[in-house]
Design an enzyme around this catalytic site. Sequence first.
Site, PDB file in Angstrom:
ATOM      1  N   LYS A   1     -16.767  11.601  -6.625  1.00  0.00           N
ATOM      2  CA  LYS A   1     -17.443  12.003  -7.861  1.00  0.00           C
ATOM      3  C   LYS A   1     -16.409  12.488  -8.877  1.00  0.00           C
ATOM      4  O   LYS A   1     -15.425  13.148  -8.503  1.00  0.00           O
ATOM      5  CB  LYS A   1     -18.456  13.119  -7.548  1.00  0.00           C
ATOM      6  CG  LYS A   1     -19.344  13.502  -8.722  1.00  0.00           C
ATOM      7  CD  LYS A   1     -20.369  14.559  -8.311  1.00  0.00           C
ATOM      8  CE  LYS A   1     -21.317  14.910  -9.439  1.00  0.00           C
ATOM      9  NZ  LYS A   1     -22.321  15.933  -9.039  1.00  0.00           N
TER      10      LYS A   1
ATOM     11  N   SER B   1     -27.117  14.795  -9.975  1.00  0.00           N
ATOM     12  CA  SER B   1     -26.089  14.313 -10.875  1.00  0.00           C
ATOM     13  C   SER B   1     -25.053  13.389 -10.237  1.00  0.00           C
ATOM     14  O   SER B   1     -24.310  12.717 -10.946  1.00  0.00           O
ATOM     15  CB  SER B   1     -25.368  15.508 -11.498  1.00  0.00           C
ATOM     16  OG  SER B   1     -24.679  16.233 -10.492  1.00  0.00           O
TER      17      SER B   1
ATOM     18  N   SER C   1     -27.929  17.860  -6.289  1.00  0.00           N
ATOM     19  CA  SER C   1     -27.267  16.663  -6.829  1.00  0.00           C
ATOM     20  C   SER C   1     -26.715  15.689  -5.809  1.00  0.00           C
ATOM     21  O   SER C   1     -26.262  14.610  -6.191  1.00  0.00           O
ATOM     22  CB  SER C   1     -26.133  17.071  -7.758  1.00  0.00           C
ATOM     23  OG  SER C   1     -26.653  17.379  -9.016  1.00  0.00           O
TER      24      SER C   1
HETATM   25  N1  GLN Z   1     -30.425  18.875 -11.579  1.00  0.00           N
HETATM   26  C1  GLN Z   1     -29.821  20.156 -11.434  1.00  0.00           C
HETATM   27  C2  GLN Z   1     -29.157  20.567 -12.727  1.00  0.00           C
HETATM   28  O1  GLN Z   1     -29.232  19.841 -13.644  1.00  0.00           O
HETATM   29  C3  GLN Z   1     -28.842  20.153 -10.293  1.00  0.00           C
HETATM   30  C4  GLN Z   1     -27.573  19.509 -10.605  1.00  0.00           C
HETATM   31  C5  GLN Z   1     -26.560  19.666  -9.522  1.00  0.00           C
HETATM   32  O2  GLN Z   1     -26.882  19.896  -8.363  1.00  0.00           O
HETATM   33  N2  GLN Z   1     -25.319  19.550  -9.918  1.00  0.00           N
HETATM   34  O3  GLN Z   1     -28.583  21.607 -12.848  1.00  0.00           O
END
Ligand code: GLN
Length: 470
Positions: A63, A138, A162
């Site tokens: 990532k 994400s 995410s």
């Molecule tokens: N969807 C969540 C956010 O937008 C989690 C994102 C994540 O785990 N990085 O913060």
Amino acid sequence: MSRESLQAHRVADAWAQYDAVHAGPDGLNAFLSIDREGSLAADAAALDDIAPGPLSGVPVAIKDNLATLTLPTTCGSRVLEGYISPYEATAVRRLRDAGAIVLGKTNMDEFAMGSSTENSAFGPTRNPLDPTRVPGGSSGGSAVAVAAGVVPLALGSETGGSVRQPAAFCGIVGVKPTYGRVSRFGLVAYASSLDHVGVFARNVSDAALGLELIAGHDPYDATSAAQPVPAFHRAAARPTAAQPLAGLVVGRPVEYFTEALDPRIRAHCDQSLERLRALGAEVRDVSLPHTALAIPVYYVLAPAEASSNLSRYDGVRYGTRAAAATLSEMYERTRSGGFGAEVTRRILLGTYVLSAGYYDAYYRRAQAVRTLITRDFDRVFASGVHVLFTPTAPTPAFRIGEVSNPYDMYLSDIYTVTANLAGIPAMSQPIGMVDGMPVGGQCMAARFDEATMFRVAAALEQALGLEVRS
Ligand code: GLN
């Protein structure tokens, strides 16, 4: 098992698959940068390795918020476009030390803020099972790199689901370990008290081996735990006994099975719970009474920490710098031009909840409720429950552009943010299909008990017959 199946993957085949899935208008856009020549050269060198590591020659994807030495680390943001880190994330270094070969860096929601990978400054990633749908986020690019058969193993990050949510949307396995199990050194900070490094793979045993190799104390991260790392791949071995889960108690948190849940997903969860019973486990209804507060608490705490962490992108220290006549104008132009709409929203929200007069009403109160959520889990695990089984997400993958209201997007994290708030290990695995799209089931365990979580997940995977050999 997993070692051999992972090692069957070769870098040249990975590139052939990469080219196939990135061609044409439906190209998946899973990667932000790649290293074709370097990886092929490393692969040639791996064949001559006299002491090959457990991942010798295995292609992996990383990532884009994990620091790498030669490829850029942009976090899907214009503000870090072209930024190359002077150091490497510990998790990446441990994979490379095991022999893995990094193909490239994967697309993501900007600074990991999002649940669909639509917030990337470099265009959305598409779901390989239906390119009109999102892959989740994400860590969408890493999930797609694995689901589309480019790599058998990828690293992602989690602040609130995410890894697990994109794993569910793409039909693969995604694991978030205990907070502190994997070093965060070199993981670009979003909300430090919630951030974790996680892994994606196509089956439980590959994911377990991947986690085992990156886990363990790291002097570069003061929050990394000194706990010894068990042989997770052994815990995830295919069971041979008829009732391999005899003696285990699986909790079914009633607050996770409400109206918000798509009834077709509920049916798959019920079927998995039935299988767990047949495997010898006792399934018990349990209550985690503060669950409904998890989304509001998360969306106060995560932006609060983000507003502080992202203050470092000022045009002086990293990446992009906008031209301007004065210093303050330079800050303003760099930040307003460099950050996308969702990141800007989070910085504003976080600054607000931390400001004098609102700190007690929002930030402090959210911290107190976070403790209540953690205690809900502590109480359930202390009562003799070994793991919890829930859906990973309330719906299957939605269409690109379908969820336009930020609040609706936040609700897709309803079942995943709790494990980040409590710091407990949690994973998603495929448990069925709805309209041609995969459904994920989530297994959560007590802090540092990933081994039991893998044991349950491996037995369920085998019983459902959904095991995909990497
Ligand atoms: N969807 C969540 C956010 O937008 C989690 C994102 C994540 O785990 N990085 O913060």
